[in-house]
Design an enzyme around this catalytic site. Structure first.
Site, short mmCIF file in Angstrom:
data_model
loop_
_atom_site.label_atom_id
_atom_site.label_comp_id
_atom_site.label_asym_id
_atom_site.label_seq_id
_atom_site.Cartn_x
_atom_site.Cartn_y
_atom_site.Cartn_z
N ARG A 120 33.74 4.26 12.35
CA ARG A 120 34.65 4.79 11.33
C ARG A 120 33.94 5.93 10.59
O ARG A 120 32.74 5.84 10.32
CB ARG A 120 35.03 3.71 10.32
CG ARG A 120 36.08 2.73 10.83
CD ARG A 120 37.46 3.37 11.04
NE ARG A 120 38.45 2.44 11.56
CZ ARG A 120 38.74 2.27 12.84
NH1 ARG A 120 38.11 2.97 13.77
NH2 ARG A 120 39.69 1.42 13.22
N ASP A 179 33.26 10.54 17.12
CA ASP A 179 34.64 10.31 17.56
C ASP A 179 35.52 10.11 16.34
O ASP A 179 36.74 10.09 16.46
CB ASP A 179 34.69 9.07 18.47
CG ASP A 179 36.09 8.85 19.07
OD1 ASP A 179 36.64 9.82 19.63
OD2 ASP A 179 36.62 7.74 18.96
N GLU A 236 40.03 12.11 8.69
CA GLU A 236 40.57 12.51 10.00
C GLU A 236 42.09 12.37 10.10
O GLU A 236 42.69 12.94 11.01
CB GLU A 236 39.91 11.70 11.12
CG GLU A 236 40.28 10.22 11.10
CD GLU A 236 39.54 9.40 12.16
OE1 GLU A 236 38.33 9.56 12.30
OE2 GLU A 236 40.22 8.60 12.83
N HIS A 245 39.07 10.79 17.80
CA HIS A 245 39.30 9.33 17.72
C HIS A 245 39.97 8.87 19.03
O HIS A 245 41.05 8.27 19.01
CB HIS A 245 40.14 8.95 16.51
CG HIS A 245 39.94 7.51 16.11
ND1 HIS A 245 39.91 7.08 14.82
CD2 HIS A 245 39.74 6.40 16.86
CE1 HIS A 245 39.71 5.77 14.79
NE2 HIS A 245 39.60 5.34 16.03
P1 NAD Z 1 32.84 -6.54 15.55
O1 NAD Z 1 33.37 -7.16 14.30
O2 NAD Z 1 32.78 -7.36 16.80
O3 NAD Z 1 31.37 -5.95 15.27
C1 NAD Z 1 31.03 -5.23 14.13
C2 NAD Z 1 29.60 -5.61 13.77
O4 NAD Z 1 29.19 -4.81 12.65
C3 NAD Z 1 29.43 -7.08 13.34
O5 NAD Z 1 28.49 -7.74 14.20
C4 NAD Z 1 28.92 -6.98 11.91
O6 NAD Z 1 28.01 -8.00 11.58
C5 NAD Z 1 28.26 -5.61 11.94
N1 NAD Z 1 27.98 -5.03 10.64
C6 NAD Z 1 28.62 -5.21 9.46
N2 NAD Z 1 28.02 -4.49 8.48
C7 NAD Z 1 26.96 -3.85 9.08
C8 NAD Z 1 25.96 -2.98 8.60
N3 NAD Z 1 25.91 -2.59 7.32
N4 NAD Z 1 25.03 -2.53 9.47
C9 NAD Z 1 25.07 -2.91 10.77
N5 NAD Z 1 25.99 -3.74 11.28
C10 NAD Z 1 26.93 -4.20 10.44
O7 NAD Z 1 33.71 -5.24 15.76
P2 NAD Z 1 33.83 -4.38 17.11
O8 NAD Z 1 35.02 -4.85 17.87
O9 NAD Z 1 32.52 -4.30 17.78
O10 NAD Z 1 34.23 -2.95 16.48
C11 NAD Z 1 33.30 -2.20 15.73
C12 NAD Z 1 33.99 -1.04 15.07
O11 NAD Z 1 34.38 -0.08 16.07
C13 NAD Z 1 35.32 -1.39 14.40
O12 NAD Z 1 35.11 -1.83 13.11
C14 NAD Z 1 36.09 -0.11 14.42
O13 NAD Z 1 35.88 0.53 13.19
C15 NAD Z 1 35.42 0.68 15.52
N6 NAD Z 1 36.36 1.03 16.60
C16 NAD Z 1 36.47 2.33 16.95
C17 NAD Z 1 37.33 2.71 17.96
C18 NAD Z 1 37.47 4.14 18.40
O14 NAD Z 1 38.39 4.46 19.14
N7 NAD Z 1 36.58 5.02 17.97
C19 NAD Z 1 38.09 1.73 18.61
C20 NAD Z 1 37.95 0.39 18.24
C21 NAD Z 1 37.07 0.05 17.24
#
Ligand code: NAD
Length: 333
Positions: free
Chosen positions: A237, A261, A266, A297
């Site tokens: 994000r 991305d 955005e 994105h």
């Molecule tokens: P997830 O919940 O499985 O994993 C997120 C991880 O972040 C967790 O393990 C959590 O403990 C960790 N976390 C929380 N605070 C943190 C910090 N300060 N430092 C380091 N780690 C921390 O989620 P996911 O399915 O792996 O998705 C991750 C992120 O990817 C989503 O939150 C979303 O914002 C993003 N995403 C982006 C796209 C895209 O198209 N660019 C698509 C889907 C998801």
């Protein structure tokens, strides 16, 4: 039950049709305008009791009140993020809401691997040079992943799959930082502190979930702790990165490359079909540097991810219609 799909939902009703057609109790209704206070009456006009709703911003209480008043009980989004759900308003007016918590981590991870390779091989410079008739190799010497230390910040679902994908390239070392370490990550990476990861890694990938605690976790102070020439990749994000600090890092040469991305603000980028001038000035300044790559994105956007999102959205609706509840519920009306 009739399910409204306003025209702001990418792909409209056709996207959901193959899955909805499996159920006799779901009828999709295409509403050819955006959902606004003025157009929500169409929900009643068409007799819709559910709607598929996504948005890049959150509407106020009145909007959700009107949805409920027009007879809707279930609001489902076809994506993971549901920050457009005004949870307190939805609860107040008895609206239940569900999301798609996962669809294909591989989509995002493979996009990430593409960005890592693109940064290490100066891919944008190669494309730009060739487009301008320059076929020389000056400035194009790349680096190999096997010589890199790679850091993953946020080792959840997507972080884990990225490590799995990258492991095929046999990176020199992989480090992970996550406040809630997951045992299975140790298969590929060594957990460490954020400062240690910053001190050791040549490429740092951000997959952390975004919240108020890690807003701008990549700021001037964090960048100072990183190795000179480090490559940063944000596919999570925009709010994780202080864009001005990243721009300063690129301008000073402290950062060797940045691949984004996502970027703060955005939402405006998809408002128009095309822009002559990039509406985010910090992005425009970043893109003046060929070692910066921006994708709109798009990491999630694969055929597999899209069909999984569509299928889960319809399954959520079907579950609501038949049982009144749903295991992907994020708003308990
Ligand atoms: P997830 O919940 O499985 O994993 C997120 C991880 O972040 C967790 O393990 C959590 O403990 C960790 N976390 C929380 N605070 C943190 C910090 N300060 N430092 C380091 N780690 C921390 O989620 P996911 O399915 O792996 O998705 C991750 C992120 O990817 C989503 O939150 C979303 O914002 C993003 N995403 C982006 C796209 C895209 O198209 N660019 C698509 C889907 C998801």
């Amino acid at each position: 039950m009739k399910v409204a799909v306003y025209n702001t939902v990418r792909g409209g009703t056709e996207r959901f049709r193959p899955y909805a057609d499996k159920y006799d109790n779901i009828e999709l209704v295409a509403i050819d305008c955006p959902p606004t206070l003025e157009t929500l009456d169409k929900l009643k006009e068409f007799g819709c009791e559910a709607m598929i709703y996504t948005s890049d911003h959150q509407e106020g209480e009145e909007f959700f009140k009107k949805i409920a008043e027009n007879g809707v009980r279930y609001v489902c989004c076809c994506c993971t993020g549901y920050d457009h759900f005004n949870i307190s308003a939805m609860k107040k007016y008895g609206l239940k809401g569900a999301n798609v918590p996962y669809y294909s981590p591989n989509a995002i991870s493979e996009h990430t691997v593409m960005l890592v390779l693109a940064a290490l091989r100066h891919f944008r410079t190669q494309i730009l040079n060739v487009e301008h008739g320059n076929y020389q190799l000056a400035g194009l010497m790349g680096r190999e992943i096997r010589n890199m230390s790679i850091g993953i910040v946020g080792a959840g679902r997507i972080g884990y799959v990225t490590m799995q994908c990258l492991s095929g390239f046999r990176p020199g070392k992989m480090y992970a930082y996550d406040p809630f370490p997951n045992e299975r990550v140790k298969e590929y990476a060594q957990f460490t502190t954020l400062d240690d990861l910053y001190a050791k890694c040549d490429v740092i990938i951000y997959h952390a979930i975004y919240n108020e605690k890690n807003h701008h976790m990549v700021n001037a102070e964090a960048i100072r702790k990183m190795k000179d020439g480090v490559i940063l990749i944000n596919v999570s994000r925009g709010g994780l990165f202080d864009t001005d600090a990243v721009l300063a890092g690129i301008e000073s040469g402290k950062l060797g490359g940045v691949c984004l991305d996502v970027i703060e603000g955005e939402g405006i980028l998809k408002k128009q079909k095309q822009y002559d001038i990039c509406p985010i000035s910090s992005l425009s300044k970043l893109l003046a540097h060929p070692n910066v790559i921006f994708t709109p994105h798009a990491a999630f956007f694969t055929d597999e991810a899209d069909s999984n999102m569509n299928e889960t959205t319809i399954e959520n609706l079907e579950s609501y219609i038949t049982t009144g509840s749903c295991d992907k519920e994020v708003v308990k009306g």
